[in-house]
Design a protein around this motif. Structure first.
Motif, PDB file in Angstrom:
ATOM      1  N   GLU A 174     -11.216   2.761  -6.902  1.00 42.09           N
ATOM      2  CA  GLU A 174     -10.189   3.150  -5.955  1.00 42.09           C
ATOM      3  C   GLU A 174      -9.243   4.128  -6.623  1.00 42.09           C
ATOM      4  N   THR A 175      -8.561   4.911  -5.814  1.00 44.32           N
ATOM      5  CA  THR A 175      -7.594   5.861  -6.347  1.00 44.32           C
ATOM      6  C   THR A 175      -6.173   5.381  -6.178  1.00 44.32           C
ATOM      7  N   SER A 176      -5.956   4.214  -5.587  1.00 44.01           N
ATOM      8  CA  SER A 176      -4.586   3.728  -5.384  1.00 44.01           C
ATOM      9  C   SER A 176      -4.431   2.270  -5.730  1.00 44.01           C
ATOM     10  N   GLY A 177      -5.413   1.647  -6.388  1.00 43.24           N
ATOM     11  CA  GLY A 177      -5.312   0.241  -6.728  1.00 43.24           C
ATOM     12  C   GLY A 177      -6.229  -0.080  -7.876  1.00 43.24           C
ATOM     13  N   PRO A 178      -6.325  -1.357  -8.249  1.00 46.41           N
ATOM     14  CA  PRO A 178      -7.164  -1.744  -9.381  1.00 46.41           C
ATOM     15  C   PRO A 178      -8.638  -1.563  -9.078  1.00 46.41           C
ATOM     16  N   THR A 179      -9.432  -1.452 -10.146  1.00 43.88           N
ATOM     17  CA  THR A 179     -10.875  -1.325  -9.996  1.00 43.88           C
ATOM     18  C   THR A 179     -11.442  -2.551  -9.296  1.00 43.88           C
ATOM     19  N   THR A 180     -12.243  -2.334  -8.243  1.00 48.86           N
ATOM     20  CA  THR A 180     -12.787  -3.452  -7.470  1.00 48.86           C
ATOM     21  C   THR A 180     -14.286  -3.341  -7.275  1.00 48.86           C
ATOM     22  N   GLY A 181     -14.952  -2.510  -8.028  1.00 54.18           N
ATOM     23  CA  GLY A 181     -16.392  -2.399  -7.865  1.00 54.18           C
ATOM     24  C   GLY A 181     -16.745  -1.339  -6.861  1.00 54.18           C
ATOM     25  N   ASP A 182     -17.707  -1.652  -5.988  1.00 54.07           N
ATOM     26  CA  ASP A 182     -18.200  -0.641  -5.059  1.00 54.07           C
ATOM     27  C   ASP A 182     -17.541  -0.748  -3.693  1.00 54.07           C
ATOM     28  N   ALA A 183     -16.436  -1.454  -3.574  1.00 56.52           N
ATOM     29  CA  ALA A 183     -15.773  -1.622  -2.288  1.00 56.52           C
ATOM     30  C   ALA A 183     -14.355  -1.095  -2.353  1.00 56.52           C
ATOM     31  N   MET A 184     -13.815  -0.759  -1.194  1.00 57.26           N
ATOM     32  CA  MET A 184     -12.439  -0.296  -1.082  1.00 57.26           C
ATOM     33  C   MET A 184     -11.683  -1.279  -0.206  1.00 57.26           C
ATOM     34  N   THR A 185     -10.486  -1.632  -0.615  1.00 56.67           N
ATOM     35  CA  THR A 185      -9.670  -2.591   0.135  1.00 56.67           C
ATOM     36  C   THR A 185      -8.837  -1.858   1.173  1.00 56.67           C
ATOM     37  N   ASP A 195       8.502  -4.463  16.007  1.00 56.81           N
ATOM     38  CA  ASP A 195       8.771  -3.549  14.908  1.00 56.81           C
ATOM     39  C   ASP A 195       7.513  -2.725  14.680  1.00 56.81           C
ATOM     40  N   THR A 196       7.625  -1.684  13.920  1.00 63.92           N
ATOM     41  CA  THR A 196       6.471  -0.858  13.621  1.00 63.92           C
ATOM     42  C   THR A 196       5.736  -1.411  12.411  1.00 63.92           C
ATOM     43  N   VAL A 197       4.434  -1.371  12.434  1.00 64.05           N
ATOM     44  CA  VAL A 197       3.624  -1.820  11.307  1.00 64.05           C
ATOM     45  C   VAL A 197       2.686  -0.687  10.901  1.00 64.05           C
ATOM     46  N   ARG A 198       2.376  -0.642   9.621  1.00 64.94           N
ATOM     47  CA  ARG A 198       1.474   0.375   9.102  1.00 64.94           C
ATOM     48  C   ARG A 198       0.109  -0.234   8.860  1.00 64.94           C
ATOM     49  N   LYS A 199      -0.946   0.510   9.145  1.00 63.36           N
ATOM     50  CA  LYS A 199      -2.319   0.075   8.920  1.00 63.36           C
ATOM     51  C   LYS A 199      -3.075   1.176   8.197  1.00 63.36           C
ATOM     52  N   GLU A 200      -3.862   0.774   7.258  1.00 65.03           N
ATOM     53  CA  GLU A 200      -4.706   1.730   6.554  1.00 65.03           C
ATOM     54  C   GLU A 200      -6.012   1.929   7.323  1.00 65.03           C
ATOM     55  N   ARG A 201      -6.485   3.143   7.356  1.00 62.96           N
ATOM     56  CA  ARG A 201      -7.776   3.474   7.958  1.00 62.96           C
ATOM     57  C   ARG A 201      -8.628   4.134   6.874  1.00 62.96           C
ATOM     58  N   ILE A 202      -9.881   3.885   6.910  1.00 62.84           N
ATOM     59  CA  ILE A 202     -10.800   4.436   5.914  1.00 62.84           C
ATOM     60  C   ILE A 202     -11.757   5.391   6.623  1.00 62.84           C
ATOM     61  N   GLU A 203     -11.843   6.613   6.124  1.00 65.28           N
ATOM     62  CA  GLU A 203     -12.789   7.568   6.680  1.00 65.28           C
ATOM     63  C   GLU A 203     -13.737   8.013   5.568  1.00 65.28           C
ATOM     64  N   SER A 243      -5.781  -2.385   3.802  1.00 68.81           N
ATOM     65  CA  SER A 243      -4.662  -3.300   4.044  1.00 68.81           C
ATOM     66  C   SER A 243      -3.892  -2.858   5.273  1.00 68.81           C
ATOM     67  N   GLU A 244      -3.141  -3.762   5.824  1.00 64.91           N
ATOM     68  CA  GLU A 244      -2.266  -3.464   6.946  1.00 64.91           C
ATOM     69  C   GLU A 244      -1.073  -4.405   6.927  1.00 64.91           C
ATOM     70  N   GLU A 245       0.004  -3.954   7.538  1.00 60.92           N
ATOM     71  CA  GLU A 245       1.204  -4.787   7.639  1.00 60.92           C
ATOM     72  C   GLU A 245       1.098  -5.694   8.852  1.00 60.92           C
ATOM     73  N   GLN A 246       1.573  -6.898   8.715  1.00 57.98           N
ATOM     74  CA  GLN A 246       1.594  -7.860   9.809  1.00 57.98           C
ATOM     75  C   GLN A 246       3.020  -8.317  10.036  1.00 57.98           C
TER      76      GLN A 246
END
Length: 263
Positions: free
Chosen positions: A129-140, A242-250, A142-145
């Motif tokens: 990943e380019t914004s978090g710890p190494t996690t193998g072949d997957a990308m995490t 309230d407004t929440v942020r969600k990550e999208r993966i493309e 996240s979203e706000e709840q």
């Protein structure tokens, strides 16, 4: 407390405060050392809309309840060398940063710190990943709840106050009195003896006492009722939001995949 790999996800997005407590900006990215995987640098988003990123070393940074505290002033961070946040720090760039912050450079042969997750800690890792710890072949992703609760606050007070008023009351009470009535009876054989008892001719007075009733008013204080304040809890529903942020993966550079397999 100091920063380690377990803190990376919690640090990203947190406020960064300087040595004097002034807010500098917020954490954008965390960079790891290519050899040890230890967090060495963070980029701090500054400027009016957080559009500028500046590198700050984590060597003496501390995690606090309000975010991240670094031993530098806001002006010192803003005046740091302008280095693009491109995923990796070159040795020359790192040396410029060391010089600016008054730190000793890395040992000979130690490569520059890479973006978080870019260190070669595991030879079997096939992705990063380019914004978090190494996690193998997957990308995490996240979203706000929203977590909605309630807080108790004082809205007012109610009290009982007793005071005295005066009013007129009228009532009717029967009263009686005695009056004199003269009765005359003829002399008969039955009363002749009483009539002739005494002198034949004399002066005499006879007196009776008359009585009457008069209203008498007395006042007595008696308890009539007990009054107290009781509280009832009334439950209603209110809409909150309230407004929440969600990550999208493309994806880039890969063939399209069916919709049911997309993140």
């Amino acid at each position: 407390m100091s920063i380690d790999r377990n803190d990376i996800e919690q640090v990203i997005g947190q406020d960064v405060h300087g040595a004097d407590g002034e807010k500098i900006g917020s954490v954008g990215q965390v960079y790891l050392d290519d050899q040890t995987g230890r967090p060495d640098w963070v980029t701090v988003k500054t400027g009016l809309f957080g559009t500028r990123s500046t590198f700050v070393p984590l060597e003496q940074a501390q995690r606090t309840e309000d975010g991240l505290r670094v031993p530098y002033t806001k002006d010192q961070v803003k005046d740091a060398p302008n280095i693009e946040d491109e995923g990796h720090l070159e040795p020359a760039e790192e040396e410029r940063l060391f010089a600016h912050y008054g730190l000793a450079g890395g040992a000979a042969g130690t490569p520059a710190a890479g973006r978080a997750g870019e260190g070669t800690l595991d030879e079997d890792v096939v992705g990063h990943e380019t914004s978090g710890p190494t996690t193998g072949d997957a990308m995490t992703r996240s979203e706000e709840q929203l977590h909605v609760g309630t807080e108790r606050r004082e809205t007012g007070r109610a009290r009982l106050r007793k005071y005295v008023v005066t009013e007129e009351q009228q009532t009717t009470v029967p009263v009686s009195r005695e009056e004199v009535r003269v009765e005359r009876e003829p002399i008969t054989d039955a009363n002749r003896g009483d009539a002739l008892d005494g002198p034949s001719i004399s002066e005499e007075e006879h007196e009776v006492t008359l009585h009457e009733e008069r209203p008498v008013v007395e006042k007595e204080t008696v308890p009539v009722e007990r009054v107290r304040l009781e509280k009832d809890t009334v439950t209603s529903e209110e809409q909150v939001g309230d407004t929440v942020r969600k990550e999208r993966i493309e994806t880039e550079g890969v063939d399209d995949v069916p919709d049911d397999r997309r993140a």
